[in-house]
Design an enzyme around this catalytic site. Structure first.
Site, PDB file in Angstrom:
ATOM      1  CG  PHE A 113       0.634  -4.103  -4.704  1.00  0.00           C
ATOM      2  CD1 PHE A 113      -0.706  -4.246  -4.381  1.00  0.00           C
ATOM      3  CD2 PHE A 113       1.535  -3.841  -3.688  1.00  0.00           C
ATOM      4  CE1 PHE A 113      -1.138  -4.133  -3.074  1.00  0.00           C
ATOM      5  CE2 PHE A 113       1.114  -3.727  -2.370  1.00  0.00           C
ATOM      6  CZ  PHE A 113      -0.230  -3.875  -2.062  1.00  0.00           C
ATOM      7  CG  ASP A 184       4.840  -9.339  -7.521  1.00  0.00           C
ATOM      8  OD1 ASP A 184       4.237 -10.323  -7.045  1.00  0.00           O
ATOM      9  OD2 ASP A 184       5.127  -8.334  -6.854  1.00  0.00           O
ATOM     10  NE  ARG A 356      -8.785  -6.621  -3.736  1.00  0.00           N
ATOM     11  CZ  ARG A 356      -7.530  -6.869  -3.379  1.00  0.00           C
ATOM     12  NH1 ARG A 356      -6.586  -6.976  -4.306  1.00  0.00           N
ATOM     13  NH2 ARG A 356      -7.208  -7.029  -2.116  1.00  0.00           N
TER      14      ARG A 356
HETATM   15  C1  LIG Z   1       0.204  -8.134  -1.947  1.00  0.00           C
HETATM   16  C2  LIG Z   1       1.275  -7.546  -2.816  1.00  0.00           C
HETATM   17  C3  LIG Z   1       2.432  -6.979  -2.269  1.00  0.00           C
HETATM   18  C4  LIG Z   1       2.626  -6.832  -0.787  1.00  0.00           C
HETATM   19  O1  LIG Z   1       3.970  -6.809  -0.429  1.00  0.00           O
HETATM   20  P1  LIG Z   1       4.403  -7.162   1.074  1.00  0.00           P
HETATM   21  O2  LIG Z   1       5.821  -6.805   1.137  1.00  0.00           O
HETATM   22  O3  LIG Z   1       4.119  -8.613   1.277  1.00  0.00           O
HETATM   23  O4  LIG Z   1       3.548  -6.344   1.979  1.00  0.00           O
HETATM   24  C5  LIG Z   1       3.422  -6.536  -3.137  1.00  0.00           C
HETATM   25  N1  LIG Z   1       3.272  -6.632  -4.482  1.00  0.00           N
HETATM   26  C6  LIG Z   1       2.157  -7.163  -5.032  1.00  0.00           C
HETATM   27  C7  LIG Z   1       2.052  -7.263  -6.517  1.00  0.00           C
HETATM   28  C8  LIG Z   1       1.114  -7.607  -4.224  1.00  0.00           C
HETATM   29  O5  LIG Z   1       0.004  -8.094  -4.767  1.00  0.00           O
END
Ligand SMILES: *Cc1c(COP(=O)(O)O)cnc(C)c1O
Length: 397
Positions: A113, A184, A356
C-alpha cells in the site's frame, strides 16, 4: 463451529445493500451504538476527567490490544492500540532499523500500500542518504533478501489484487539473512487465521476499520515479539509511552514492553466503538471465517467468469495465494463500480482499472453473492454503466 447467521444479525445493514467492501470499511456493529451512548453519558458526561481512572480509560489501549492479539496469534501483552496505521508503520520501521545498526536497506514490494512506502521514504530521508528503500516485485521479495537488508516491510495481502504472501517462509528467509520483519496486517487481521507467534514475526501493524469493523479512522495496532519488547526503542517517544507519564520527568524512559509504543492521549470514543466491534468475534473461529470466505470468493469468481470474458480476474486463483477479496479488471471499471453501487452492490475501485469485492462471512452469504452477480450481469449486459453520472470521479474511489 462459528454461527454466521448469528454474526450477520450483529451488524446494521441498510436495506437493499449487498456490502462487499468490508475490506475497506467494515459495517456498523449494532453494539457500538449502545456502547458509545453509554460512554458519553455514564463515563465522559458524568465522571468527567475522573473517568481516566474510574472507567479504566487509561488501560484501554492495552486491553483492546489483547483482544486483537487473540485474532492474530499474538501473546497477551504484545499488542497496543493507538494512532493510525501509517504512524504504526513509522514506529515499527524506526525501531527495527535501530536494532540493525550496520544495515541500511529496507526491502518492500510494489504491491504494498503506498502509504507504507511513503512513510518509509520519509523516515529514511531523515535518517540520511545512506539508507535505501528497495522496492521489488512481490514475487522477487524472497530472492532479494540478503545480508544488506536490515528490515523487510511487507503487507501480507495486496490491497489491489488480494495476493497473499507466505509470512512464515519470508520471515524465515529474512531471519536467515539476519534481517528483521515487519508485517502489515491491514488486509489480514479479521480476514485470515494469522499466527504471528508461529511465523516468528518481529513486528506487525494493522488497522481496525477494515475487517475488524472498528469504524472510520479506528485506532491502529502494533505488535512487538516478546523477545524484542524490551530492546525496541520508540522513535515517537510520547508521554503515554513513558515509564511514568505522571511523574512528568524531563527525560524519556520507555515504558516496559509494548506500552512504549503508545504515543499520546488515546482516542477513548473510538476505542469504545472498536471494543464493541470486537464482541462480534466471541465464539467465531478465524479458520471458519477463512474457509467460508474462500467458498464465497470461489463462488463469485465462478459466477462472474460464467458471464463471459468482459471482466478479467486480477486475483490469484489458488486459495492459498489469495486473501479475502476478489478483484477483476475492466477498462471501464470505475463506471461499472458506480453503476453497481447505484444498484446497492457496494464494492470499490482502485486505479487504474481494478474492481474490488470483499467477502466476509460475518455478514455475507451465498445468496448475497448470487444476487450481486445477477446485478452485475444486468449492469454489463445492458451497459447500464455507460452513463455520464457514473464516470464522474469522486474524492474517494
Ligand atoms: C488501509 C491501509 C493503510 C491505511 O493507513 P491509515 O494510516 O490507516 O490511513 C496503510 N497500509 C495498508 C497496507 C493498508 O491496507
Amino acid at each position: 463451529m462459528s454461527d454466521f447467521s448469528k454474526t450477520r444479525g450483529l451488524f446494521h445493514m441498510p436495506p437493499g445493500v449487498i456490502y462487499l467492501d468490508g475490506n475497506s470499511l467494515g459495517p456498523l456493529p449494532l453494539a457500538a451504538r449502545e456502547r458509545v451512548a453509554k460512554l458519553l453519558s455514564e463515563e465522559w458526561g458524568s465522571q468527567l476527567i475522573r473517568a481516566w481512572n474510574t472507567a479504566g480509560w487509561m488501560l484501554q489501549p492495552r486491553k483492546v490490544g489483547d483482544r486483537i492479539a487473540r485474532l492474530i496469534g499474538a501473546a497477551e501483552g504484545t499488542v497496543v492500540m493507538g494512532d493510525t496505521l501509517s504512524i504504526k508503520v513509522y514506529q515499527a520501521l524506526a525501531s527495527a532499523l535501530e536494532m540493525r545498526p550496520g544495515r541500511r536497506v529496507v526491502l518492500s514490494d510494489n504491491g504494498n500500500f503506498p502509504s507504507d512506502l511513503y512513510i518509509a521514504q520519509g523516515l529514511l530521508r531523515s535518517l540520511g542518504p545512506d539508507y535505501e528503500l528497495r522496492v521489488v516485485d512481490p514475487e522477487a521479495v524472497e530472492d532479494t533478501i540478503d545480508e544488506s537488508v536490515a528490515v523487510t516491510l511487507i503487507t501480507e495481502v495486496d490491497y489491489r489484487t488480494g495476493r497473499l504472501h507466505d509470512m512464515r517462509r519470508l520471515t524465515e528467509k529474512a531471519h536467515a539473512a539476519g534481517a528483521l520483519t515487519i508485517w502489515d496486517l491491514a488486509h489480514s487481521a479479521g480476514a485470515l487465521a494469522v499466527d504471528l507467534t508461529a511465523a516468528k514475526a518481529d513486528f506487525a501493524v494493522g488497522c481496525t476499520y477494515k475487517y475488524l469493523n472498528g469504524g472510520p479512522g479506528a485506532p491502529a495496532f502494533i505488535y512487538i515479539a516478546p523477545e524484542h519488547a524490551e530492546s525496541a526503542r520508540p522513535a515517537l517517544s510520547g508521554w503515554m509511552g513513558h515509564e511514568a507519564p505522571f511523574a512528568f520527568d524531563l527525560d524519556y524512559r520507555p515504558a516496559p514492553g509494548i506500552e512504549r509504543m503508545r504515543v499520546g492521549t488515546p482516542p477513548i470514543v473510538a476505542l469504545a466503538v472498536l471494543d464493541a466491534a470486537l464482541d462480534v468475534w466471541d465464539g467465531v473461529s478465524l479458520q471458519d471465517v477463512r474457509e467460508k470466505s474462500l467458498a464465497l470468493s470461489n463462488l463469485f469468481i465462478r459466477e462472474v467468469e460464467a458471464l463471459g470474458a468482459e471482466l478479467t480476474l486480477a486475483s490469484p486463483r489458488e486459495d492459498d495465494r489469495r486473501g479475502s477479496q476478489v478483484s477483476f479488471c475492466h477498462p471501464d471499471g470505475y463506471a461499472i463500480m458506480q453503476a453497481l453501487i447505484a444498484r446497492g452492490v457496494i464494492g470499490d475501485f482502485r486505479a487504474p482499472d481494478v474492481l474490488r469485492f470483499g467477502f466476509t462471512p460475518l455478514y455475507i452469504d451465498e445468496e448475497d453473492v448470487l444476487k450481486a452477480v445477477a446485478i452485475l450481469k444486468d449492469v454489463l449486459a445492458n451497459r447500464l454503466w455507460d452513463a455520464p453520472e457514473f464516470k464522474q470521479r469522486s474524492l474517494v474511489t
